[in-house]
Design an enzyme around this catalytic site. Structure first.
Site, PDB file in Angstrom:
ATOM      1  CD  GLU A   1      -7.062  -0.463   1.442  1.00 44.58           C
ATOM      2  OE1 GLU A   1      -7.197   0.610   2.070  1.00 44.58           O
ATOM      3  OE2 GLU A   1      -6.238  -1.322   1.762  1.00 44.58           O
TER       4      GLU A   1
ATOM      5  CD  GLU B   1      -7.042  -6.183   3.560  1.00 51.73           C
ATOM      6  OE1 GLU B   1      -7.281  -5.826   2.396  1.00 51.73           O
ATOM      7  OE2 GLU B   1      -6.348  -5.516   4.352  1.00 51.73           O
TER       8      GLU B   1
ATOM      9  CG  ASN C   1      -1.820   1.135   1.361  1.00 52.13           C
ATOM     10  OD1 ASN C   1      -1.439   2.262   1.130  1.00 52.13           O
ATOM     11  ND2 ASN C   1      -3.055   0.871   1.742  1.00 52.13           N
TER      12      ASN C   1
ATOM     13  CB  THR D   1      -9.450   1.503   7.632  1.00 51.76           C
ATOM     14  OG1 THR D   1      -8.993   2.107   6.431  1.00 51.76           O
ATOM     15  CG2 THR D   1     -10.821   0.911   7.433  1.00 51.76           C
TER      16      THR D   1
ATOM     17  NE  ARG E   1      -9.470   8.218   4.576  1.00 50.63           N
ATOM     18  CZ  ARG E   1      -9.603   7.323   5.573  1.00 50.63           C
ATOM     19  NH1 ARG E   1      -8.776   6.310   5.667  1.00 50.63           N
ATOM     20  NH2 ARG E   1     -10.549   7.478   6.466  1.00 50.63           N
TER      21      ARG E   1
ATOM     22  CG  HIS F   1      -8.383   3.922   1.425  1.00 54.35           C
ATOM     23  ND1 HIS F   1      -8.538   3.746   2.769  1.00 54.35           N
ATOM     24  CD2 HIS F   1      -9.610   4.283   0.962  1.00 54.35           C
ATOM     25  CE1 HIS F   1      -9.796   3.974   3.105  1.00 54.35           C
ATOM     26  NE2 HIS F   1     -10.458   4.321   2.024  1.00 54.35           N
TER      27      HIS F   1
ATOM     28  CG  HIS G   1       0.766   6.346   4.884  1.00 55.36           C
ATOM     29  ND1 HIS G   1      -0.255   7.255   5.035  1.00 55.36           N
ATOM     30  CD2 HIS G   1       0.387   5.236   5.551  1.00 55.36           C
ATOM     31  CE1 HIS G   1      -1.207   6.707   5.774  1.00 55.36           C
ATOM     32  NE2 HIS G   1      -0.847   5.489   6.095  1.00 55.36           N
TER      33      HIS G   1
ATOM     34  NE  ARG H   1      -7.806  11.279   5.675  1.00 50.43           N
ATOM     35  CZ  ARG H   1      -8.203  10.695   6.800  1.00 50.43           C
ATOM     36  NH1 ARG H   1      -7.365   9.939   7.475  1.00 50.43           N
ATOM     37  NH2 ARG H   1      -9.417  10.871   7.245  1.00 50.43           N
TER      38      ARG H   1
ATOM     39  CG  HIS I   1      -5.493  -1.766   9.530  1.00 50.27           C
ATOM     40  ND1 HIS I   1      -5.033  -1.134  10.636  1.00 50.27           N
ATOM     41  CD2 HIS I   1      -6.076  -0.834   8.744  1.00 50.27           C
ATOM     42  CE1 HIS I   1      -5.349   0.149  10.541  1.00 50.27           C
ATOM     43  NE2 HIS I   1      -5.977   0.357   9.408  1.00 50.27           N
TER      44      HIS I   1
HETATM   45  N1  PXP Z   1      -5.874  -3.092   4.525  1.00 49.59           N
HETATM   46  C1  PXP Z   1      -6.822  -2.125   4.614  1.00 49.59           C
HETATM   47  C2  PXP Z   1      -8.217  -2.472   4.279  1.00 49.59           C
HETATM   48  C3  PXP Z   1      -6.468  -0.814   4.995  1.00 49.59           C
HETATM   49  O1  PXP Z   1      -7.428   0.126   5.085  1.00 49.59           O
HETATM   50  C4  PXP Z   1      -5.118  -0.523   5.249  1.00 49.59           C
HETATM   51  C5  PXP Z   1      -4.717   0.875   5.613  1.00 49.59           C
HETATM   52  O2  PXP Z   1      -4.906   1.704   4.531  1.00 49.59           O
HETATM   53  C6  PXP Z   1      -4.177  -1.561   5.131  1.00 49.59           C
HETATM   54  C7  PXP Z   1      -4.576  -2.843   4.796  1.00 49.59           C
HETATM   55  C8  PXP Z   1      -2.720  -1.331   5.359  1.00 49.59           C
HETATM   56  O3  PXP Z   1      -2.525  -1.036   6.687  1.00 49.59           O
HETATM   57  P1  PXP Z   1      -1.084  -0.513   7.158  1.00 49.59           P
HETATM   58  O4  PXP Z   1      -0.849   0.792   6.466  1.00 49.59           O
HETATM   59  O5  PXP Z   1      -1.256  -0.371   8.635  1.00 49.59           O
HETATM   60  O6  PXP Z   1      -0.100  -1.564   6.768  1.00 49.59           O
END
Ligand code: PXP
Length: 239
Positions: free
Chosen positions: A70, A151, A7, A101, A45, A43, A10, A49, A191
């Site tokens: 996402e 998931e 992901n 999330t 959003r 994601h 960030h 953001r 997550h």
């Molecule tokens: N899975 C989902 C559904 C999420 O919303 C997120 C955070 O965006 C992640 C996985 C990844 O989480 P992390 O950034 O804590 O690894």
């Protein structure tokens, strides 16, 4: 062997903090693929953001593995997904004020509307995953509504402080993964997973893919720091 979907939200968070053009989540996604990532996750959003719609469109063109979007299940987001056509949509809950999330989607309460969204996306050729807490009834409902995969929300396990809490939360994940796998659902997990917590998953072969963002982006900023400083120093020395 389980797969890794990276992901890159960030990277965009850092870009948006300055309103700049860099760092670019697409460039980060390319680097992640070069390193062996099996998929790229973003994601989009509602408040935009971090990831922007433009990022998702460019990623759709550039990602060679698979693009996982996402999103919350709203008419606007469904329209965007059906237009851009990621390989997979992961339906997640979304609250404006949250930092990230919080909790899985409650697909028992929202069964009919989520089922309709799942069908809509699948009719558009997109596979659908649903982000849910590791609870038996949620998994049964994901199966009942025809989702391709789930998931499992690993946040409660990752946030648990005591050994007892961690064991309890991990047992929930194990049960959830085994039940979902028996129901022939694809099983992803994510997550809060990091370089320590991931080790606990050894032998839990029911998990097909881990979705990890924050810990990887965080490590990238630190492990790349020395080289970044050396590069700037070299330029300053050459002035
Ligand atoms: N899975 C989902 C559904 C999420 O919303 C997120 C955070 O965006 C992640 C996985 C990844 O989480 P992390 O950034 O804590 O690894």
């Amino acid at each position: 062997m389980a797969q890794l979907a990276v992901n890159v939200d960030h990277i965009a968070t850092l870009r948006q903090a300055r309103g700049a053009k860099y760092p670019d989540p697409v460039t980060a996604a390319m680097a992640a693929e070069t390193a062996g990532a099996d998929g790229i996750v973003v994601h989009l959003r509602e408040d935009r953001r971090h990831i922007q719609e433009r990022d998702v469109r460019i990623l759709r063109e550039m990602v060679q593995t698979k693009l996982i979007l996402e999103m919350v299940s709203t008419p606007e987001m469904l329209g965007i997904a059906l237009d851009i056509k990621p390989n997979i949509v992961t339906l997640v809950p979304e609250k404006r004020a949250e930092l990230t999330t919080e909790g899985g989607l409650d697909i028992i309460t929202h069964f009919n509307s989520i089922k309709e969204s799942v069908k809509h996306l699948q009719n558009g050729g997109i596979k659908v995953s649903i982000f849910i807490d590791p609870h038996l009834e949620q998994i049964k409902h994901a199966h009942k509504m025809g989702a391709d995969m789930i998931e499992i929300h690993t946040g409660a396990f990752c946030d648990a402080i005591t050994d007892i809490e961690q064991d309890k939360e991990f047992a929930r994940i194990v049960d959830a993964a085994k039940i979902a796998s028996k129901l022939k659902l694809g099983v992803n997990a994510g997550h809060g997973l990091g370089y320590h917590s991931i080790k606990r998953f050894k032998g839990l072969n029911e998990i097909d893919e881990f979705s990890i963002g924050h810990s990887i982006v965080a490590r990238a900023t630190i492990s790349g720091m020395e080289q970044a400083v050396r590069d700037m120093l070299a330029l300053i020395k050459a002035l």
